[in-house]
Write a protein that holds these residues in place. Sequence first.
Motif, short mmCIF file in Angstrom:
data_model
loop_
_atom_site.label_atom_id
_atom_site.label_comp_id
_atom_site.label_asym_id
_atom_site.label_seq_id
_atom_site.Cartn_x
_atom_site.Cartn_y
_atom_site.Cartn_z
N GLU A 37 0.97 -1.21 0.10
CA GLU A 37 0.07 0.07 -0.03
C GLU A 37 0.94 1.32 0.03
O GLU A 37 2.09 1.39 0.68
CB GLU A 37 -1.01 -0.06 1.35
N LYS A 39 3.17 4.56 -2.09
CA LYS A 39 4.17 4.88 -3.03
C LYS A 39 5.89 4.64 -2.67
O LYS A 39 6.43 5.17 -3.40
CB LYS A 39 3.75 5.84 -4.05
N ASP A 47 1.50 0.76 -5.67
CA ASP A 47 0.18 0.61 -4.84
C ASP A 47 -0.70 -0.47 -5.25
O ASP A 47 -0.85 -0.64 -6.59
CB ASP A 47 -0.44 1.97 -5.04
#
Length: 175
Positions: A37, A39, A47
């Motif tokens: 989850e 960047k 992601d």
Amino acid sequence: MKAQSRRSVWSWAGSLIAAILIAIICRHFLFTPVMVEGKSMMPTFQDHNQVIVSKISKIERFDMIVFHSPISEDHYIKRVIGLPGDVISIKNDVLTINGKTYSEPYLKENKKGLIPRENLTENLHLTVPENSLYVMGDNRRDSMDSRLFGSISKDAVIGVAEFRFSPVGKMGLMK
């Protein structure tokens, strides 16, 4: 006929229960799927990439690990930069560990957007405490990592990212 049907049902039920128990044991002790989850590991992971994490792999420098965040209830995935006792130095985007210089090819893509003489990673110098790991995201400008919360305890580690299974186009073993 009824006795044979009953035996068949019990046989199938036993096999199903054994399969479920094996799956639970494997997931709890050997490996687990994890969804990336955020960047902070771009471009290595985007992601919602999904990886298999080995809970029994030995952690080595530059492995990507999943661990319990020391500042929230979340799990983070980051790259191990320093092992216990390592002396880490970053100066002008050059990583030195215990006096040896290392290249960081996974940062190449993120360095493309820099202006001349701009650094991706701020300078630092530290020693990793015993029973701890120093971790950083590959997206150094947008990563909550050891630079913010310090070294993490080895006990916080869930496992080493070994295999990406989603997206299918990027499926494969992790380097």
